[in-house]
Design a protein around this motif. Structure first.
Motif, PDB file in Angstrom:
ATOM      1  N   ALA A 144      -3.997   1.553  -2.250  1.00  0.00           N
ATOM      2  CA  ALA A 144      -2.785   2.239  -2.695  1.00  0.00           C
ATOM      3  C   ALA A 144      -1.784   1.259  -3.311  1.00  0.00           C
ATOM      4  CB  ALA A 144      -2.149   2.996  -1.532  1.00  0.00           C
ATOM      5  N   LEU A 145      -1.624   0.099  -2.685  1.00  0.00           N
ATOM      6  CA  LEU A 145      -0.721  -0.917  -3.243  1.00  0.00           C
ATOM      7  C   LEU A 145      -1.166  -1.318  -4.650  1.00  0.00           C
ATOM      8  CD1 LEU A 145      -0.120  -3.270  -0.173  1.00  0.00           C
ATOM      9  CD2 LEU A 145       1.585  -1.809  -1.306  1.00  0.00           C
ATOM     10  N   PHE A 182      -1.013   7.091  -0.867  1.00  0.00           N
ATOM     11  CA  PHE A 182      -1.709   6.702   0.358  1.00  0.00           C
ATOM     12  C   PHE A 182      -2.091   7.930   1.187  1.00  0.00           C
ATOM     13  CE2 PHE A 182      -1.591   5.535   4.893  1.00  0.00           C
ATOM     14  CZ  PHE A 182      -2.634   4.620   4.918  1.00  0.00           C
ATOM     15  N   ILE A 183      -1.166   8.863   1.338  1.00  0.00           N
ATOM     16  CA  ILE A 183      -1.423  10.064   2.141  1.00  0.00           C
ATOM     17  C   ILE A 183      -2.497  10.935   1.496  1.00  0.00           C
ATOM     18  CG2 ILE A 183      -0.397  12.240   2.954  1.00  0.00           C
ATOM     19  CD1 ILE A 183       2.158  10.526   3.541  1.00  0.00           C
ATOM     20  N   ASN A 184      -2.473  11.082   0.163  1.00  0.00           N
ATOM     21  CA  ASN A 184      -3.523  11.850  -0.516  1.00  0.00           C
ATOM     22  C   ASN A 184      -4.897  11.242  -0.250  1.00  0.00           C
ATOM     23  OD1 ASN A 184      -1.850  13.760  -1.626  1.00  0.00           O
ATOM     24  ND2 ASN A 184      -1.792  12.836  -3.647  1.00  0.00           N
ATOM     25  N   PRO A 187       0.229  11.396  -8.043  1.00  0.00           N
ATOM     26  CA  PRO A 187       1.136  10.971  -6.969  1.00  0.00           C
ATOM     27  C   PRO A 187       2.465  10.481  -7.541  1.00  0.00           C
ATOM     28  CG  PRO A 187      -0.617   9.370  -7.306  1.00  0.00           C
ATOM     29  CD  PRO A 187      -0.933  10.537  -8.186  1.00  0.00           C
ATOM     30  N   SER A 199       4.717   8.641  -5.535  1.00  0.00           N
ATOM     31  CA  SER A 199       5.187   7.485  -4.774  1.00  0.00           C
ATOM     32  C   SER A 199       3.990   6.808  -4.117  1.00  0.00           C
ATOM     33  CB  SER A 199       6.185   7.917  -3.693  1.00  0.00           C
ATOM     34  OG  SER A 199       5.525   8.665  -2.688  1.00  0.00           O
ATOM     35  N   LEU A 200       4.202   5.614  -3.659  1.00  0.00           N
ATOM     36  CA  LEU A 200       3.153   4.878  -2.959  1.00  0.00           C
ATOM     37  C   LEU A 200       2.704   5.642  -1.721  1.00  0.00           C
ATOM     38  CD1 LEU A 200       1.438   2.318  -2.479  1.00  0.00           C
ATOM     39  CD2 LEU A 200       3.419   1.331  -1.327  1.00  0.00           C
ATOM     40  N   SER A 201       3.655   6.166  -0.953  1.00  0.00           N
ATOM     41  CA  SER A 201       3.290   6.891   0.274  1.00  0.00           C
ATOM     42  C   SER A 201       2.526   8.167  -0.051  1.00  0.00           C
ATOM     43  CB  SER A 201       4.525   7.200   1.120  1.00  0.00           C
ATOM     44  OG  SER A 201       5.421   8.015   0.416  1.00  0.00           O
ATOM     45  N   HIS A 202       2.897   8.859  -1.122  1.00  0.00           N
ATOM     46  CA  HIS A 202       2.186  10.066  -1.546  1.00  0.00           C
ATOM     47  C   HIS A 202       0.747   9.717  -1.915  1.00  0.00           C
ATOM     48  CE1 HIS A 202       1.652  13.507  -4.592  1.00  0.00           C
ATOM     49  NE2 HIS A 202       1.507  14.010  -3.390  1.00  0.00           N
ATOM     50  N   PHE A 230      -4.783   1.209   2.364  1.00  0.00           N
ATOM     51  CA  PHE A 230      -3.447   0.675   2.117  1.00  0.00           C
ATOM     52  C   PHE A 230      -3.474  -0.349   0.977  1.00  0.00           C
ATOM     53  CE2 PHE A 230       0.167  -2.171   2.998  1.00  0.00           C
ATOM     54  CZ  PHE A 230       1.185  -1.235   2.876  1.00  0.00           C
ATOM     55  N   TRP A 264      -0.788   1.653  -7.143  1.00  0.00           N
ATOM     56  CA  TRP A 264       0.599   1.986  -7.464  1.00  0.00           C
ATOM     57  C   TRP A 264       1.297   0.875  -8.262  1.00  0.00           C
ATOM     58  CZ3 TRP A 264       3.011   6.313  -7.841  1.00  0.00           C
ATOM     59  CH2 TRP A 264       4.395   6.319  -8.001  1.00  0.00           C
TER      60      TRP A 264
END
Length: 177
Positions: A166-167, A52-54, A45, A47-50, A163, A170
């Protein structure tokens, strides 16, 4: 929304099934040979959003087993858990100690793994729905409403867990080693 303790108690058997399936996959993946490891190209990944989405997509695939009476759940939990076991084997094969591997996984894994297991519970809920409907001759609409409420609560818990995971993955995990 149902409370978390009530959901855990009510779904104890499904949590155990999903957990065992996950554990068997991790163990099986950790016994795979290094030649398979070299073919395992995971997308990192960016980014953080990437990230999380994965993770969210993996969870959605697992939970989608609801529509296949758990078959999709079995397949996707197996794929995810084999990948985790394979990654552990790969890291050890590449010279990392089990201590390093453990501390790379545990900080975010204590949130991500329960999310994965709970998504397995959702994937198996259709089987429980059918059993309950046939055994108790309950009104279909009221049973469906109850299951939708419970699945919504499980999804809320899963999203929160993902979430947080992921935090941690990351911002914290990469800095450990």
């Amino acid at each position: 929304m149902l409370n978390i303790k009530g959901i855990i108690i009510k779904n104890k058997a499904l949590i155990i099934c999903s957990s065992l399936l996950f554990l068997i996959g991790v163990i099986a993946g950790s016994f795979m040979t290094p030649t398979l490891i070299e073919q395992n190209k995971l997308i990192e990944p960016n980014s953080l959003s990437h990230l999380f989405i994965n993770n969210l997509l993996a969870i959605l695939f697992i939970a989608s087993g609801f529509f296949t009476l758990g078959i999709g759940t079995i397949v996707f939990v197996a794929i995810n858990s084999l990948t985790i076991g394979l990654s552990i084997k790969e890291s050890h094969y590449l010279g990392k100690s089990f201590f390093e591997i453990f501390f790379k996984i545990i900080p975010h894994g204590i949130f991500e793994i329960p999310a994965l297991i709970l998504s397995g519970v959702i994937g198996f809920k259709s089987i429980m729905f059918l059993i309950e409907y046939m055994e108790h001759s309950i009104n279909f609409k009221s049973l469906l409403k109850r299951y939708i409420k419970e699945i919504s609560t499980l999804f809320f818990i899963i999203i929160v867990l993902l979430f947080i995971s992921a935090l941690i993955e990351w911002y914290i995990t990469p800095r450990i080693f």
